[in-house]
Motif scaffolding. Sequence first.
Motif, PDB file in Angstrom:
ATOM      1  N   LEU A 194      -3.682 -12.151   9.465  1.00 30.56           N
ATOM      2  CA  LEU A 194      -2.395 -12.421   8.892  1.00 30.56           C
ATOM      3  C   LEU A 194      -2.070 -12.671   7.450  1.00 30.56           C
ATOM      4  O   LEU A 194      -1.289 -12.370   6.892  1.00 30.56           O
ATOM      5  CB  LEU A 194      -1.871 -13.570   9.784  1.00 30.56           C
ATOM      6  N   ARG A 195      -3.184 -13.338   6.900  1.00 31.66           N
ATOM      7  CA  ARG A 195      -3.191 -13.881   5.673  1.00 31.66           C
ATOM      8  C   ARG A 195      -3.229 -12.539   4.586  1.00 31.66           C
ATOM      9  O   ARG A 195      -2.188 -12.425   3.755  1.00 31.66           O
ATOM     10  CB  ARG A 195      -4.466 -14.598   5.229  1.00 31.66           C
ATOM     11  N   PHE A 196      -3.923 -11.628   4.767  1.00 28.20           N
ATOM     12  CA  PHE A 196      -4.085 -10.353   3.820  1.00 28.20           C
ATOM     13  C   PHE A 196      -2.818  -9.503   4.175  1.00 28.20           C
ATOM     14  O   PHE A 196      -2.360  -8.666   3.176  1.00 28.20           O
ATOM     15  CB  PHE A 196      -5.392  -9.870   3.895  1.00 28.20           C
ATOM     16  N   ALA A 224      -0.129  -8.257   1.462  1.00 26.60           N
ATOM     17  CA  ALA A 224       0.060  -7.177   0.984  1.00 26.60           C
ATOM     18  C   ALA A 224       1.498  -6.612   1.050  1.00 26.60           C
ATOM     19  O   ALA A 224       1.879  -5.621   0.349  1.00 26.60           O
ATOM     20  CB  ALA A 224      -1.082  -6.004   1.793  1.00 26.60           C
ATOM     21  N   PHE A 225       2.113  -6.960   2.184  1.00 29.31           N
ATOM     22  CA  PHE A 225       3.408  -6.208   2.150  1.00 29.31           C
ATOM     23  C   PHE A 225       4.305  -7.588   2.391  1.00 29.31           C
ATOM     24  O   PHE A 225       4.199  -8.697   2.979  1.00 29.31           O
ATOM     25  CB  PHE A 225       3.424  -5.618   3.659  1.00 29.31           C
ATOM     26  N   PRO A 226       5.655  -7.267   1.856  1.00 30.51           N
ATOM     27  CA  PRO A 226       6.131  -6.095   1.169  1.00 30.51           C
ATOM     28  C   PRO A 226       5.794  -5.845  -0.197  1.00 30.51           C
ATOM     29  O   PRO A 226       6.274  -4.874  -0.895  1.00 30.51           O
ATOM     30  CB  PRO A 226       7.558  -6.590   1.348  1.00 30.51           C
ATOM     31  N   ALA A 266      -8.002  -4.707   3.050  1.00 28.43           N
ATOM     32  CA  ALA A 266      -8.396  -5.608   4.048  1.00 28.43           C
ATOM     33  C   ALA A 266      -7.820  -5.774   5.574  1.00 28.43           C
ATOM     34  O   ALA A 266      -8.333  -5.911   6.550  1.00 28.43           O
ATOM     35  CB  ALA A 266      -8.712  -6.928   3.511  1.00 28.43           C
ATOM     36  N   SER A 267      -6.523  -5.620   5.509  1.00 23.05           N
ATOM     37  CA  SER A 267      -5.790  -6.145   6.402  1.00 23.05           C
ATOM     38  C   SER A 267      -5.933  -5.199   7.766  1.00 23.05           C
ATOM     39  O   SER A 267      -6.230  -5.754   8.694  1.00 23.05           O
ATOM     40  CB  SER A 267      -4.161  -5.964   6.298  1.00 23.05           C
TER      41      SER A 267
END
Length: 296
Positions: free
Chosen positions: A38-40, A44-46, A177-178
């Motif tokens: 969840l962190r990465f 990353a988004f948005p 990574a996500s």
Amino acid sequence: MRSRDIGIAVAVTAVWGFNFVVIETGLDHFPPLLFNALRFTLAAFPALLFVGRPQVPWKWIVAVGLILGVTKFSLLFAGMAAGMPAGLSSLVLQSQAVFTMGFAALLLRERPHPVQIGGLVLAAGGVALVATRMGTNLGAFLLLIGAGAAWGLSNVATRKASPPDTLRFMVWVSAVASGPLIVLSLLVDGPSAGLSALRAFDLEALWALTYVALISTLAGFAGWGFLLQRYGAGTVAPFSMLIPFFGMASAAIFLGERVHAIDVAGGVLVVGGILLGLTASRTAGRPAAALVRVGA
């Protein structure tokens, strides 16, 4: 450095030091792999829609994403979930400097200065001193050492990538990574554990996730990248030694963690050894970033 920029450097290291307390809080709400995923994903988004295309070859983005995002932070979160105290985690993770020099010598053929070797021997001694009081938590301690090793390897990859925009680089690394982290969380934690954590999602969980993703990852690296571009690694990197100070102090204040004399002695050896290595690096004309890369 201008006083304003010194303030930015101290603020960023304070954010990264306090991050270990926030990670401890987040692990009360999420399994380690899910929290990392969840962190990465949030980092990353948005943001990915606004930073533009990556400015370095894809092989380095993928390498850093897998080594730093997936491996290093998963081991860090798992070690803390297994009982490694937040304050000590911020200190033991500085073992990355020892591994960075080792990997740089092995993969980049960089010959360390004798003073650098001596400094990192001191730092390694400090980490070993902390290990003597871990007792039944030795497994958690070893997970943190593994995280330090992964961080050291990712430092070498980041050095090779030489991203001109640290924030953009971290957004793309986070995106890489996500996906693997989501898959690992489903396989290791299991869908039911993930769903249970998401059903119990509350304001404290939201705060922890927002802090580690947006404040620590994006804002922290944006500020640090700004300083590196303006002053260079040799000037900025020594500020990273404030991270264990802020990490251990905030853990004592907010989590009630007791600071033992061994922790203080180990911290002095770790910080002093790395600073000695950085001094030797600057004297020899080598990039200090080869020794210290920060963030948590």
